[in-house]
Design a protein around this motif. Structure first.
Motif, PDB file in Angstrom:
ATOM      1  N   UNK A   1       4.068   2.275   2.435  1.00  0.00           N
ATOM      2  CA  UNK A   1       5.311   3.583   2.413  1.00  0.00           C
ATOM      3  C   UNK A   1       4.595   4.599   1.821  1.00  0.00           C
ATOM      4  N   UNK A   2       4.991   5.844   2.977  1.00  0.00           N
ATOM      5  CA  UNK A   2       4.932   7.175   2.415  1.00  0.00           C
ATOM      6  C   UNK A   2       4.693   7.953   1.291  1.00  0.00           C
ATOM      7  N   UNK A   3       4.485   8.386   0.539  1.00  0.00           N
ATOM      8  CA  UNK A   3       5.557   9.251  -0.346  1.00  0.00           C
ATOM      9  C   UNK A   3       4.939  10.459  -0.707  1.00  0.00           C
ATOM     10  N   UNK A   4       5.470  11.187  -0.717  1.00  0.00           N
ATOM     11  CA  UNK A   4       5.976  12.930  -1.146  1.00  0.00           C
ATOM     12  C   UNK A   4       6.500  13.571  -1.497  1.00  0.00           C
ATOM     13  N   UNK A   5       6.279  14.795  -1.883  1.00  0.00           N
ATOM     14  CA  UNK A   5       7.272  15.757  -2.288  1.00  0.00           C
ATOM     15  C   UNK A   5       7.906  16.773  -1.619  1.00  0.00           C
ATOM     16  N   UNK A   6       8.286  16.394  -0.249  1.00  0.00           N
ATOM     17  CA  UNK A   6       9.522  17.218   0.211  1.00  0.00           C
ATOM     18  C   UNK A   6       9.070  18.812  -0.567  1.00  0.00           C
ATOM     19  N   UNK A   7       7.980  19.137   0.006  1.00  0.00           N
ATOM     20  CA  UNK A   7       7.364  20.481  -0.705  1.00  0.00           C
ATOM     21  C   UNK A   7       6.178  21.234  -0.385  1.00  0.00           C
ATOM     22  N   UNK A   8       6.309  21.363   0.186  1.00  0.00           N
ATOM     23  CA  UNK A   8       5.066  22.039   1.258  1.00  0.00           C
ATOM     24  C   UNK A   8       4.834  23.689   1.420  1.00  0.00           C
ATOM     25  N   UNK A   9       3.743  23.330   0.315  1.00  0.00           N
ATOM     26  CA  UNK A   9       3.503  25.350   0.335  1.00  0.00           C
ATOM     27  C   UNK A   9       2.103  25.685   0.493  1.00  0.00           C
ATOM     28  N   UNK A  10       1.470  27.208   1.238  1.00  0.00           N
ATOM     29  CA  UNK A  10       0.354  27.773   2.023  1.00  0.00           C
ATOM     30  C   UNK A  10      -0.465  27.599   0.213  1.00  0.00           C
ATOM     31  N   UNK A  11      -1.334  27.437   0.481  1.00  0.00           N
ATOM     32  CA  UNK A  11      -2.191  27.740  -0.913  1.00  0.00           C
ATOM     33  C   UNK A  11      -2.072  29.257  -1.321  1.00  0.00           C
ATOM     34  N   UNK A  12      -2.250  29.861  -0.375  1.00  0.00           N
ATOM     35  CA  UNK A  12      -2.244  30.983  -1.006  1.00  0.00           C
ATOM     36  C   UNK A  12      -0.575  31.511  -1.737  1.00  0.00           C
ATOM     37  N   UNK A  13      -0.002  30.928  -1.244  1.00  0.00           N
ATOM     38  CA  UNK A  13       1.335  31.008  -1.666  1.00  0.00           C
ATOM     39  C   UNK A  13       1.379  30.885  -2.981  1.00  0.00           C
ATOM     40  N   UNK A  14       1.056  29.766  -3.121  1.00  0.00           N
ATOM     41  CA  UNK A  14       1.058  28.445  -4.482  1.00  0.00           C
ATOM     42  C   UNK A  14       0.595  29.584  -5.062  1.00  0.00           C
ATOM     43  N   UNK A  15      -0.881  30.135  -4.691  1.00  0.00           N
ATOM     44  CA  UNK A  15      -2.098  30.282  -5.977  1.00  0.00           C
ATOM     45  C   UNK A  15      -0.890  31.969  -6.471  1.00  0.00           C
ATOM     46  N   UNK A  16      -0.458  32.918  -6.219  1.00  0.00           N
ATOM     47  CA  UNK A  16       0.045  33.427  -6.034  1.00  0.00           C
ATOM     48  C   UNK A  16       1.224  32.623  -7.339  1.00  0.00           C
ATOM     49  N   UNK A  17       2.181  31.860  -6.638  1.00  0.00           N
ATOM     50  CA  UNK A  17       3.156  31.770  -8.112  1.00  0.00           C
ATOM     51  C   UNK A  17       2.463  31.235  -8.966  1.00  0.00           C
ATOM     52  N   UNK A  18       1.433  30.937  -9.251  1.00  0.00           N
ATOM     53  CA  UNK A  18       0.907  29.761 -10.634  1.00  0.00           C
ATOM     54  C   UNK A  18       0.470  31.547 -11.114  1.00  0.00           C
ATOM     55  N   UNK A  19       0.194  32.610 -10.528  1.00  0.00           N
ATOM     56  CA  UNK A  19      -0.034  34.259 -10.771  1.00  0.00           C
ATOM     57  C   UNK A  19       0.368  34.323 -12.280  1.00  0.00           C
ATOM     58  N   UNK A  20       2.093  34.150 -11.133  1.00  0.00           N
ATOM     59  CA  UNK A  20       2.476  34.492 -11.860  1.00  0.00           C
ATOM     60  C   UNK A  20       3.406  34.100 -12.835  1.00  0.00           C
ATOM     61  N   UNK A  21       4.041  32.968 -13.033  1.00  0.00           N
ATOM     62  CA  UNK A  21       4.114  32.439 -13.830  1.00  0.00           C
ATOM     63  C   UNK A  21       3.299  32.089 -15.491  1.00  0.00           C
TER      64      UNK A  21
ATOM     65  N   UNK B   1       0.984  -1.163   0.203  1.00  0.00           N
ATOM     66  CA  UNK B   1      -0.118  -0.432  -0.456  1.00  0.00           C
ATOM     67  C   UNK B   1       0.717   1.520   0.043  1.00  0.00           C
ATOM     68  N   UNK B   2       0.768   2.819  -0.800  1.00  0.00           N
ATOM     69  CA  UNK B   2       1.665   3.145  -0.050  1.00  0.00           C
ATOM     70  C   UNK B   2       0.173   4.795  -0.477  1.00  0.00           C
ATOM     71  N   UNK B   3       0.653   5.792   0.901  1.00  0.00           N
ATOM     72  CA  UNK B   3       0.263   7.004   0.794  1.00  0.00           C
ATOM     73  C   UNK B   3       0.745   8.202   0.367  1.00  0.00           C
ATOM     74  N   UNK B   4       0.272   9.150  -0.553  1.00  0.00           N
ATOM     75  CA  UNK B   4       1.089   9.826  -1.399  1.00  0.00           C
ATOM     76  C   UNK B   4       0.362  11.225  -0.870  1.00  0.00           C
ATOM     77  N   UNK B   5       0.727  12.044  -0.889  1.00  0.00           N
ATOM     78  CA  UNK B   5       0.293  13.509  -1.009  1.00  0.00           C
ATOM     79  C   UNK B   5      -0.328  13.753  -2.063  1.00  0.00           C
TER      80      UNK B   5
END
Ligand code: NAD
Ligand code: DAU
Length: 350
Positions: free
Chosen positions: A244-264, A179-183
């Motif tokens: 097995x846990x699977x993750x991105x080592x990559x945490x983002x607050x939603x608002x920061x992610x959305x602002x980055x997405x807007x800029x790109x 089994x795996x539990x992913x982010x």
């Protein structure tokens, strides 16, 4: 080896099907999918003619169909991704989630058990789950494989239920499972009901960007092709009865992610920087909204040598480019039924 992949027409499933069909020409890959609103055969156009690939339309919770299907093909491996996967839909239609995610998983487990009846050599049932079964974290800490289950939404409760049944079949009948539990995944072919593809679509069409609550919720993002590679590794090298846990080592607050997405997106669409950010609208929060998910992926890293291959910036750029180059795909999935969903979820004032 005959392998059944369920939910292969969906977002993650289609990347897993492609990975297996292309990498293992000696395997016969069957993709069983009910083609719900989330299933889309155009996700697999490039491989549909390969002679080691077969698509079958069917519902994993229909017992007699599933039993006949297993008896006919005698699958030695199952990689189970089929599910109802969207938290917001689970809030409006929880029973559907119990039916597909719990009953559907049990139906597959039962068919697999009855087919092999203790003749387990070289057989494997791989259940794909989620980090949401662990509930929510506070500002610190990580989910490990031994974190107690504490699901908060009907979606995560139904996934937790399915995980428990997989484990119970392992304990009770000796059924060999992994089994795996992913982010949170992101990437091409992601249905535009989930945060990243929804906001990419809305930015393209200058529609408002509905951020739930104050936007200070945190998710750990992983590029979908890295998840597909982790699944390949676990299926072949993981140990029976292990998670097995699977993750991105990559945490983002939603608002920061959305602002980055807007800029790109502004950069790629040739709009002045700041244009898309003006579309951000804070809307009513999701009920039972989990504050933070973060995966400790050290087990899969140490035991199987896996880690993500793509940085978030690379993955996000590839993802945006894919949506901009596949406008027809986006138009097809956002017509008809999607419009009604969108209206009920975002415009009805619920
Ligand atoms: P998705 O909603 O994009 O795809 C689900 C697929 O399952 C669709 O093709 C759909 O047609 C099919 N399906 C639904 N009900 C079915 C039924 N009764 N019988 C047969 N097929 C059925 O989902 P996804 O995001 O690709 O997620 C795949 C799996 O990975 C799910 O089990 C989900 O819980 C898990 N997961 C997803 C994420 C994520 O971020 N998307 C993260 C961790 C785990
Ligand atoms: O963590 C793994 C899970 O990630 C998977 O098991 C689920 O199948 C998958 O859908 C995803 O669940 P989330 O609820 O985290 O994903 P979603 O994209 O729906 O939401 C991500 C965050 O963004 C969450 O905090 C809610 C917020 N959000 C989402 C939408 C759709 C918004 O603020 N506005 C929105 O319109």
């Amino acid at each position: 080896m005959k392998i059944l992949i369920t939910g292969g027409a969906g977002f993650i499933g289609s990347h897993v099907v492609r990975e297996f069909v292309c990498k293992y020409p000696e395997y016969q890959i069957f993709n069983l999918d009910a083609l719900t609103y989330a299933g889309n055969l155009s996700n697999l156009k490039d491989i549909e003619c390969r002679n080691n690939y077969t698509f079958v339309k069917g519902d994993i919770s229909e017992e007699s169909f599933v039993n006949d299907f297993f008896n006919e093909h005698r699958f030695e491996g199952v990689i189970h991704l089929a599910a109802e996967s969207h938290v917001d839909r689970s809030i409006t239609d929880p029973l559907r989630f119990a039916r597909t995610n719990i009953l559907g998983t049990m139906t597959l487990l039962n068919a697999f058990k009855n087919l092999w009846r203790n003749n387990w050599l070289n057989k494997r049932f791989y259940h794909i789950s989620t980090d949401e079964v662990y509930g929510t974290l506070g500002e610190t800490g990580f989910f490990t494989e031994t974190t107690a289950y504490n699901p908060n939404s009907p979606y995560s409760a139904s996934k937790a239920g399915s995980d428990h049944f997989v484990r119970a079949y392992g304990e009770t009948y000796g059924l060999p499972y992994v089994m795996s539990n992913c982010s949170n995944n992101y990437g091409p072919n992601h249905f535009p009901e989930k945060l990243i593809p929804l906001f990419i679509n809305n930015i393209i069409y200058n529609k408002s960007l509905p951020v739930y609550g104050n936007g200070n919720y945190t998710r750990d993002w992983l590029y979908v092709k890295d998840h597909a590679q982790a699944i390949d590794l676990i299926f072949h090298k993981g140990e029976n009865q292990e998670t097995y846990n699977i993750g991105g080592f990559n945490e983002w607050k939603n608002i920061d992610l959305v602002k980055l997405l807007c800029k790109l997106m502004d950069g790629k669409l040739g709009r002045p920087i700041g244009t898309s950010e003006k579309l951000i609208t804070f809307v009513k929060d999701r009920p039972g909204h989990d504050l933070r998910y973060a995966i400790d992926a050290s087990k899969i890293n140490k035991k199987l040598g896996w880690r993500p291959s793509v940085t978030f910036e690379e993955g996000l750029n590839k993802t945006i480019d894919w949506y901009l180059q596949n406008e027809e795909w986006l138009e097809n999935v956002t017509s008809g039924e999607y419009q009604r969903y969108y209206e009920e979820q975002y415009e009805s004032g619920n």
